[in-house]
Design an enzyme around this catalytic site. Structure first.
Site, PDB file in Angstrom:
ATOM      1  N   ASP A  16      32.423  42.053  45.320  1.00  0.00           N
ATOM      2  CA  ASP A  16      31.025  41.627  45.314  1.00  0.00           C
ATOM      3  C   ASP A  16      30.967  40.200  44.773  1.00  0.00           C
ATOM      4  OD1 ASP A  16      28.140  41.986  45.422  1.00  0.00           O
ATOM      5  OD2 ASP A  16      28.218  42.023  43.252  1.00  0.00           O
ATOM      6  N   THR A  50      25.963  37.758  48.903  1.00  0.00           N
ATOM      7  CA  THR A  50      26.288  36.844  47.797  1.00  0.00           C
ATOM      8  C   THR A  50      27.572  36.066  48.069  1.00  0.00           C
ATOM      9  OG1 THR A  50      27.313  38.738  46.718  1.00  0.00           O
ATOM     10  CG2 THR A  50      25.126  38.137  45.987  1.00  0.00           C
ATOM     11  N   THR A  51      28.525  36.673  48.787  1.00  0.00           N
ATOM     12  CA  THR A  51      29.777  35.969  49.103  1.00  0.00           C
ATOM     13  C   THR A  51      29.516  34.924  50.185  1.00  0.00           C
ATOM     14  OG1 THR A  51      30.913  38.046  48.655  1.00  0.00           O
ATOM     15  CG2 THR A  51      32.204  36.319  49.687  1.00  0.00           C
ATOM     16  N   ASP A  69      24.025  46.948  46.761  1.00  0.00           N
ATOM     17  CA  ASP A  69      23.945  46.073  47.946  1.00  0.00           C
ATOM     18  C   ASP A  69      23.333  46.807  49.129  1.00  0.00           C
ATOM     19  OD1 ASP A  69      25.099  44.195  46.396  1.00  0.00           O
ATOM     20  OD2 ASP A  69      26.857  43.830  47.634  1.00  0.00           O
TER      21      ASP A  69
END
Length: 558
Positions: A74, A107-108, A405
């Site tokens: 994550d 987020t990545t 997520d």
């Protein structure tokens, strides 16, 4: 005369040491040089996280200073736990955190995109283009990309009866996580949890009604969705009933203790009679408290504070089961779920303030006989708890992050049910649109726009690379097919299914998530490009090299 670099000296015991001048003054970098040093730091962070993108992305193992291990892919968690010193690298950490707070997923991707934009802007700086012109070009390109996203998005229909499309979105989000072995089950849990608490008319999902709890033991397949509240407590006395039906809960934030003066007090007992009198007084007070609770019709007490053995024994004798040391957030969740009121004083208790639940029961696990309380069939049926099981703490923690997520991805669809297609399909499509728009612009910004288009390719490139495919070859093939077939749904086949159409593979990305990635990454790059001056080194420091020790002295005397 050159500054003396080293001085030989002795301490009061005659031991020799050398004083080295590490640097005499602050050094500053200006203009393009400052921006380049910042870009280098940001690219380093982006390259670290790049390998964890996509369904075949690698996990990272993070070891905290006290030896605790976190294994995760994550993006927000990796960056949040990395010890980043450089100020611009810290901006990237905050970038992934803001994506996590606002959208919850992607987020990545946002960090990979920001890193690629900074890399491309470095090439433009080398060609002598002014940083502000680059930033303006990126802004124009971002606007074009967001418009393209809107035009290629599809609406997905869903209802409490038809959850198929929500399930596919949840499965896309969970595909890259550690729980992908139990993909179907976890996606179903995430969708059921969101739909239970969601207000579909207002398109609102109150997250405070979804609690994610976990306990080590069992396997990921034992993870369940509880329509109610789960708390990691048991009844305060082992002889109290382990199951209460038609529970009427008194939710207290006052302790079962005899009242004491708030200021410092002193009580002197000089005889046995006085001690007995005190004990009788305490017992009488306990009995009064229990009577006040029983008089309201309550048959279960949830108390924020503890109570001593005597109070516990009296509660058991009076057939009033109780739970003690229930934390503040849990007390609030119980109050919301049972529609009870939190009561700060026994005198304030009334039948109207009691919470209602169909059944409150203790559940035990495995051979360790760990106990937890489950409050089900609550008055407010919308509160749910996801109870995660796993073979060790690391897996339970990562499963919780994965569920967060997935829940966010489903929530985004409830808020706005437009999706674009994953596997880099949307990025490739926007890249083609931005390149095309760049050709129509007469000013120097067209160079920046072409660089933006090239940076958008970073996400499909990383996906292909992490999936073991030849990155450039795969990307060029998909890109040419998108242009010739005019099909914006073609992306990287990460799972090796022999199908590039992401609609057929059911790889969905919520539109608001993708749009937010583009906007946040562009904002960050614009901020970095506008930094014109940077102080690289800290205050004047002197390094003292002694025979016993190495001490760094200077302005900060430690």
């Amino acid at each position: 005369m050159a500054q003396q670099e080293a001085v030989y000296a002795t301490d009061e015991y005659g031991r020799p040491f050398i004083i080295l001048r590490e640097q005499g003054r602050k050094t500053r970098t200006h203009g393009v040089e400052a921006i380049k040093s910042h870009i280098l730091a940001a690219r380093t962070v982006a390259n670290i996280i790049r390998t964890s993108l996509g369904p075949r992305g690698l996990d990272k193992i993070l070891i905290s200073p006290d030896g605790e291990i976190t294994v995760t892919n994550d993006g927000a968690t990796i960056l949040g736990q990395m010890e980043v010193e450089h100020q611009v690298a810290k901006l990237l950490v905050q970038l992934s955190k803001s994506q996590d707070d606002e959208i919850g997923d992607g987020t990545t991707g946002v960090v990979v995109l920001a890193g690629a934009l900074l890399e491309k802007s470095e090439d433009l700086l080398d060609r002598g283009i002014h940083p502000i012109r680059i930033a303006d070009g990126f802004d124009r390109a971002c606007t074009v990309a967001c418009e393209k996203l809107d035009s290629i998005s599809d609406r997905v229909d869903f209802s409490p009866e038809n959850k198929e499309n929500l399930l596919k979105t949840a499965m896309t989000s969970l595909g890259s996580k550690i729980v992908s072995k139990e993909l179907q089950q976890f996606a179903q849990i995430a969708v059921d949890a969101v739909l239970t608490v969601a207000d579909l008319e207002r398109r609102d999902v109150p997250f405070d009604l979804i609690k994610v709890d976990g306990k080590v033991g069992g396997s990921l397949a034992d993870t369940t969705l509880i329509k109610g509240v789960l708390i990691d407590k048991d009844m305060s006395h082992p002889q109290m009933p382990s199951c209460v039906r038609d529970a009427r809960l008194a939710i207290l934030t006052c302790p079962f203790e005899p009242p004491r003066p708030k200021t410092k007090h002193k009580l002197e007992i000089t005889s046995v009679e006085e001690f007995k009198h005190l004990r009788d007084y305490e017992k009488e007070k306990f009995e009064d408290m229990i009577k006040m609770v029983k008089d309201t019709g309550a048959n279960l007490v949830i108390c924020q504070w503890g109570f001593d053995d005597e109070a516990n024994h009296l509660l058991m004798q009076n057939e009033l089961p109780a739970v003690r040391w229930v934390g503040g957030p849990e007390i609030e969740l119980i109050a919301i779920a049972t529609q009870g009121r939190i009561v700060p004083r026994f005198e304030d208790l009334t039948p109207q303030k009691l919470g209602k639940a169909g059944i409150v029961r203790e559940v035990t696990f495995g051979t360790t006989r760990d106990k937890m309380l489950v409050i089900e069939e609550c008055a407010n049926s919308r509160a749910v708890t996801i109870f995660v099981r796993g073979s060790n703490k690391m897996i339970v923690d990562e499963a919780k992050r994965a569920l967060h997520d997935a829940i966010c991805a489903v929530r985004n669809l409830v808020v706005d049910n437009r999706v674009v297609y994953g596997g880099g399909a949307a990025d490739i499509s926007c890249s083609i649109a931005v390149s095309k728009a760049a050709d129509e612009i007469p000013s120097i910004e067209q160079y920046a726009m072409r660089s933006f288009a090239a940076a958008l390719d970073a996400i499909p490139l990383a996906l292909a690379e992490n999936s073991g495919l030849s990155p450039i070859e795969t990307l060029t093939e998909v890109k040419s097919r998108q242009v010739t077939e005019k099909n914006s749904r073609l992306g990287i086949d990460c799972s090796g299914r022999g199908e590039n159409d992401m609609k057929k593979q059911f790889v969905y990305d919520p539109l608001i998530s993708k749009r937010q990635q583009y906007l946040l990454a562009t904002q960050l790059v614009r901020a970095v490009l506008k930094i014109g001056k940077s102080t690289v080194s800290l205050a004047d420091k002197t390094l003292i090299v002694s025979t016993d020790d190495v001490i760094v002295a200077g302005e900060a005397d430690e």
